[in-house]
Design a protein around this motif. Structure first.
Motif, PDB file in Angstrom:
ATOM      1  N   MET A  16      45.196  38.324  54.925  1.00 44.61           N
ATOM      2  CA  MET A  16      45.933  38.712  53.724  1.00 44.61           C
ATOM      3  C   MET A  16      45.486  40.074  53.208  1.00 44.61           C
ATOM      4  SD  MET A  16      48.165  36.349  52.957  1.00 44.61           S
ATOM      5  CE  MET A  16      48.464  36.139  51.200  1.00 44.61           C
ATOM      6  N   LEU A  17      44.197  40.376  53.339  1.00 43.81           N
ATOM      7  CA  LEU A  17      43.691  41.661  52.891  1.00 43.81           C
ATOM      8  C   LEU A  17      44.067  42.785  53.851  1.00 43.81           C
ATOM      9  CD1 LEU A  17      40.164  40.562  51.677  1.00 43.81           C
ATOM     10  CD2 LEU A  17      41.952  41.537  50.244  1.00 43.81           C
ATOM     11  N   ALA A  18      44.445  42.417  55.081  1.00 44.02           N
ATOM     12  CA  ALA A  18      44.718  43.424  56.096  1.00 44.02           C
ATOM     13  C   ALA A  18      46.196  43.760  56.259  1.00 44.02           C
ATOM     14  CB  ALA A  18      44.144  42.967  57.443  1.00 44.02           C
ATOM     15  N   ILE A  19      47.078  42.867  55.846  1.00 43.49           N
ATOM     16  CA  ILE A  19      48.497  43.059  56.184  1.00 43.49           C
ATOM     17  C   ILE A  19      49.271  43.865  55.156  1.00 43.49           C
ATOM     18  CG2 ILE A  19      48.613  40.965  57.573  1.00 43.49           C
ATOM     19  CD1 ILE A  19      49.919  39.563  55.223  1.00 43.49           C
ATOM     20  N   GLY A  20      48.660  44.178  54.029  1.00 46.99           N
ATOM     21  CA  GLY A  20      49.357  44.953  53.012  1.00 46.99           C
ATOM     22  C   GLY A  20      49.908  44.090  51.899  1.00 46.99           C
ATOM     23  N   MET A  21      50.079  44.704  50.718  1.00 52.39           N
ATOM     24  CA  MET A  21      50.447  43.949  49.522  1.00 52.39           C
ATOM     25  C   MET A  21      51.793  43.253  49.642  1.00 52.39           C
ATOM     26  SD  MET A  21      49.192  46.370  46.396  1.00 52.39           S
ATOM     27  CE  MET A  21      47.473  46.872  46.235  1.00 52.39           C
ATOM     28  N   ASP A  22      52.800  43.967  50.138  1.00 51.39           N
ATOM     29  CA  ASP A  22      54.147  43.399  50.187  1.00 51.39           C
ATOM     30  C   ASP A  22      54.197  42.162  51.074  1.00 51.39           C
ATOM     31  OD1 ASP A  22      55.004  45.389  48.521  1.00 51.39           O
ATOM     32  OD2 ASP A  22      55.831  46.648  50.109  1.00 51.39           O
ATOM     33  N   ARG A  23      53.614  42.267  52.251  1.00 51.84           N
ATOM     34  CA  ARG A  23      53.630  41.119  53.160  1.00 51.84           C
ATOM     35  C   ARG A  23      52.794  39.968  52.611  1.00 51.84           C
ATOM     36  NH1 ARG A  23      52.948  44.073  59.106  1.00 51.84           N
ATOM     37  NH2 ARG A  23      54.940  45.186  59.078  1.00 51.84           N
ATOM     38  N   LEU A  39      42.915  30.463  48.311  1.00 51.09           N
ATOM     39  CA  LEU A  39      42.944  31.653  49.155  1.00 51.09           C
ATOM     40  C   LEU A  39      42.590  32.900  48.355  1.00 51.09           C
ATOM     41  CD1 LEU A  39      43.440  32.922  51.873  1.00 51.09           C
ATOM     42  CD2 LEU A  39      45.895  32.951  51.387  1.00 51.09           C
ATOM     43  N   GLY A  40      43.116  33.006  47.129  1.00 47.91           N
ATOM     44  CA  GLY A  40      42.802  34.161  46.292  1.00 47.91           C
ATOM     45  C   GLY A  40      41.322  34.255  45.968  1.00 47.91           C
ATOM     46  N   THR A  41      40.696  33.104  45.683  1.00 48.18           N
ATOM     47  CA  THR A  41      39.267  33.087  45.400  1.00 48.18           C
ATOM     48  C   THR A  41      38.477  33.553  46.616  1.00 48.18           C
ATOM     49  OG1 THR A  41      39.551  31.261  43.839  1.00 48.18           O
ATOM     50  CG2 THR A  41      37.337  31.625  44.684  1.00 48.18           C
ATOM     51  N   THR A  42      38.866  33.091  47.779  1.00 44.92           N
ATOM     52  CA  THR A  42      38.189  33.504  49.012  1.00 44.92           C
ATOM     53  C   THR A  42      38.341  35.000  49.237  1.00 44.92           C
ATOM     54  OG1 THR A  42      38.658  31.324  49.976  1.00 44.92           O
ATOM     55  CG2 THR A  42      37.974  33.057  51.489  1.00 44.92           C
ATOM     56  N   MET A  43      39.540  35.532  48.980  1.00 42.68           N
ATOM     57  CA  MET A  43      39.760  36.971  49.119  1.00 42.68           C
ATOM     58  C   MET A  43      38.841  37.748  48.188  1.00 42.68           C
ATOM     59  SD  MET A  43      43.933  36.880  49.315  1.00 42.68           S
ATOM     60  CE  MET A  43      44.151  38.666  49.183  1.00 42.68           C
ATOM     61  N   MET A  73      39.604  48.812  50.044  1.00 47.77           N
ATOM     62  CA  MET A  73      40.204  49.038  48.734  1.00 47.77           C
ATOM     63  C   MET A  73      39.554  48.161  47.676  1.00 47.77           C
ATOM     64  SD  MET A  73      43.758  46.907  49.003  1.00 47.77           S
ATOM     65  CE  MET A  73      44.249  47.510  47.411  1.00 47.77           C
ATOM     66  N   ASP A  74      39.919  48.378  46.438  1.00 50.85           N
ATOM     67  CA  ASP A  74      39.461  47.551  45.324  1.00 50.85           C
ATOM     68  C   ASP A  74      40.147  46.190  45.437  1.00 50.85           C
ATOM     69  OD1 ASP A  74      38.941  46.277  42.962  1.00 50.85           O
ATOM     70  OD2 ASP A  74      39.560  47.936  41.673  1.00 50.85           O
ATOM     71  N   THR A  75      39.410  45.159  45.847  1.00 49.71           N
ATOM     72  CA  THR A  75      40.032  43.862  46.112  1.00 49.71           C
ATOM     73  C   THR A  75      40.561  43.216  44.842  1.00 49.71           C
ATOM     74  OG1 THR A  75      37.856  42.797  45.998  1.00 49.71           O
ATOM     75  CG2 THR A  75      38.681  43.397  48.180  1.00 49.71           C
ATOM     76  N   ASP A  76      39.898  43.428  43.694  1.00 45.60           N
ATOM     77  CA  ASP A  76      40.399  42.861  42.442  1.00 45.60           C
ATOM     78  C   ASP A  76      41.784  43.409  42.134  1.00 45.60           C
ATOM     79  OD1 ASP A  76      38.039  41.537  42.276  1.00 45.60           O
ATOM     80  OD2 ASP A  76      37.438  42.372  40.330  1.00 45.60           O
ATOM     81  N   SER A  77      41.939  44.722  42.257  1.00 47.92           N
ATOM     82  CA  SER A  77      43.237  45.350  42.002  1.00 47.92           C
ATOM     83  C   SER A  77      44.276  44.884  43.010  1.00 47.92           C
ATOM     84  CB  SER A  77      43.085  46.873  42.077  1.00 47.92           C
ATOM     85  OG  SER A  77      44.336  47.509  41.936  1.00 47.92           O
ATOM     86  N   TYR A  78      43.849  44.764  44.248  1.00 48.46           N
ATOM     87  CA  TYR A  78      44.758  44.320  45.314  1.00 48.46           C
ATOM     88  C   TYR A  78      45.280  42.909  45.016  1.00 48.46           C
ATOM     89  CZ  TYR A  78      46.256  43.068  50.075  1.00 48.46           C
ATOM     90  OH  TYR A  78      46.976  42.653  51.165  1.00 48.46           O
ATOM     91  N   ILE A  79      44.365  41.998  44.703  1.00 51.07           N
ATOM     92  CA  ILE A  79      44.748  40.608  44.449  1.00 51.07           C
ATOM     93  C   ILE A  79      45.652  40.527  43.226  1.00 51.07           C
ATOM     94  CG2 ILE A  79      43.872  38.324  43.815  1.00 51.07           C
ATOM     95  CD1 ILE A  79      41.308  39.110  45.382  1.00 51.07           C
ATOM     96  N   ARG A  80      45.341  41.280  42.179  1.00 54.27           N
ATOM     97  CA  ARG A  80      46.163  41.257  40.963  1.00 54.27           C
ATOM     98  C   ARG A  80      47.587  41.716  41.279  1.00 54.27           C
ATOM     99  NH1 ARG A  80      44.975  40.859  35.786  1.00 54.27           N
ATOM    100  NH2 ARG A  80      42.743  41.027  36.238  1.00 54.27           N
ATOM    101  N   THR A  81      47.713  42.808  42.022  1.00 52.47           N
ATOM    102  CA  THR A  81      49.037  43.344  42.354  1.00 52.47           C
ATOM    103  C   THR A  81      49.825  42.374  43.213  1.00 52.47           C
ATOM    104  OG1 THR A  81      48.183  45.605  42.249  1.00 52.47           O
ATOM    105  CG2 THR A  81      50.269  45.275  43.409  1.00 52.47           C
ATOM    106  N   VAL A  82      49.154  41.781  44.202  1.00 53.46           N
ATOM    107  CA  VAL A  82      49.822  40.850  45.116  1.00 53.46           C
ATOM    108  C   VAL A  82      50.300  39.614  44.369  1.00 53.46           C
ATOM    109  CG1 VAL A  82      49.479  39.268  47.050  1.00 53.46           C
ATOM    110  CG2 VAL A  82      48.670  41.615  47.216  1.00 53.46           C
ATOM    111  N   LEU A  83      49.438  39.019  43.532  1.00 55.33           N
ATOM    112  CA  LEU A  83      49.812  37.788  42.840  1.00 55.33           C
ATOM    113  C   LEU A  83      50.921  38.023  41.822  1.00 55.33           C
ATOM    114  CD1 LEU A  83      46.445  35.883  42.234  1.00 55.33           C
ATOM    115  CD2 LEU A  83      48.114  35.615  44.061  1.00 55.33           C
ATOM    116  N   ILE A  84      50.871  39.119  41.093  1.00 58.25           N
ATOM    117  CA  ILE A  84      51.926  39.398  40.125  1.00 58.25           C
ATOM    118  C   ILE A  84      53.244  39.635  40.840  1.00 58.25           C
ATOM    119  CG2 ILE A  84      52.748  41.081  38.430  1.00 58.25           C
ATOM    120  CD1 ILE A  84      49.878  41.370  37.467  1.00 58.25           C
TER     121      ILE A  84
END
Length: 336
Positions: A16-23, A39-43, A73-84
């Protein structure tokens, strides 16, 4: 972390961290709340991703993944963007509180893997406010199961505490964390998060058995009528599906198995049945009508279970903005 030490959840997190936000967002849309949180917690907890990890997880698509990598990248920012993006801001923010702020509530995370009866046995002697906080940290369906294993005289009090909970201060969560540490494996410092509220209470009641939910609401009504009405306004039942617009109803029907729909409609009003028939092809509606008439009697518990499964699909689609309740002929305007 060595490649060979990755478990399946960690492998999924690397992907999930490797495939990009959109995917990643598209994948999250097909997961339930508990899966997203795990999964998000693990990320969020993965400290370093090596090329070897990516090679193992991605395998045949390694070249495509490396060309679109999000590593470093900043994983917190990544996870926030993906989940929203995947879930919408309201649903995502409640999960983000637990992943990014409440990631340290590891005792609660361990409860999610325990049997509901065992959880009830473990918390039944705690202070009611502690119990309510623990239940608020759980997914609504699991919290409902736990409540069903608690004494009848506790249930309405717990639901009222959850409904009137405005939030939990860091000191209170630290106290809870210490309690979990004694009984499970412990945790780290806890940050403030928003828990409970009318929505949380209503969701838990939605997942409880019909008769038990009705009894709890009756007791709350006697004690605090205004609060009971607020909770009731946030609850929805199977019949509320009839308030959908034709387009939304058709979208929902595409997500439901025919057998599941057949069983759920056994306990539905004629108005709801007609709403369903009118949003199917003529041939499909005729078959469903015939099957309803010819099918043998079904247990009430089985019918209620099928209806709750469909309501889970409704919740997911409403949360993601795919459909809304109250958008049909004369329906209510409120979102859930």
């Amino acid at each position: 972390m060595a490649v060979k030490e990755l478990n399946q959840t960690e492998q999924a997190a690397v992907l999930m961290l490797a495939i990009g936000m959109d995917r990643a967002a598209q994948i999250f849309k097909h997961m339930n709340r508990r899966e997203v949180q795990i999964l998000g917690t693990t990320m969020a907890n993965i400290e370093e991703i090596t090329p070897e990890m990516v090679d193992q997880v991605v395998e045949d698509i390694i070249i495509a993944v490396k060309s679109r990598t999000s590593l470093g990248m900043d994983t917190d920012s990544y996870i926030r963007t993906v989940l929203i993006s995947a879930l919408g801001p309201d649903k995502a923010n409640s999960i983000l509180d637990r992943i990014l702020q409440g990631g340290s509530t590891r005792g609660i995370e361990q409860l999610k893997w325990m049997d509901s009866r065992a959880i009830a046995d473990m918390i039944r002697l705690e202070h009611p406010q502690i119990m309510a906080t623990i239940l608020s940290l759980m997914d609504s369906d699991q919290a409902a199961e736990v409540i069903m294993f608690l004494p009848d005289n506790m249930r309405s009090d717990l639901i009222m505490r959850i409904a009137t909970m405005k939030g939990v201060q860091p000191s209170a969560l630290r106290e809870l964390d210490e309690i979990m540490e004694k009984q499970l494996t412990g945790s780290e410092n806890v940050k403030a998060t928003t828990l409970g509220g009318i929505d949380a209470a209503a969701n838990i009641l939605n997942y409880m058995e019909g008769s038990s939910s009705d009894l709890v609401m009756s007791e709350i009504s006697e004690l605090r009528a205004e609060l009971a009405q607020e909770i009731q306004d946030k609850m929805f039942v199977f019949e509320d599906i009839a308030t959908m617009s034709a387009t939304d109803m058709q979208g929902l029907l595409r997500e439901i198995a025919t057998g599941q729909l057949l069983l759920a409609l056994r306990g539905a009003s004629q108005d709801l049945k007609e709403k369903v028939f009118n949003n199917m092809s003529r041939r499909a509606a005729e078959i469903l009508r015939d099957d309803l008439e010819a099918s043998p009697p079904a247990r009430v518990s089985d019918v209620e279970a099928a209806q709750k499964e469909i309501l889970s699909v409704v919740r997911r689609m409403v949360d993601s903005g795919e459909i809304k309740l109250g958008g049909g002929d004369g329906g209510r305007d409120a979102y859930i």
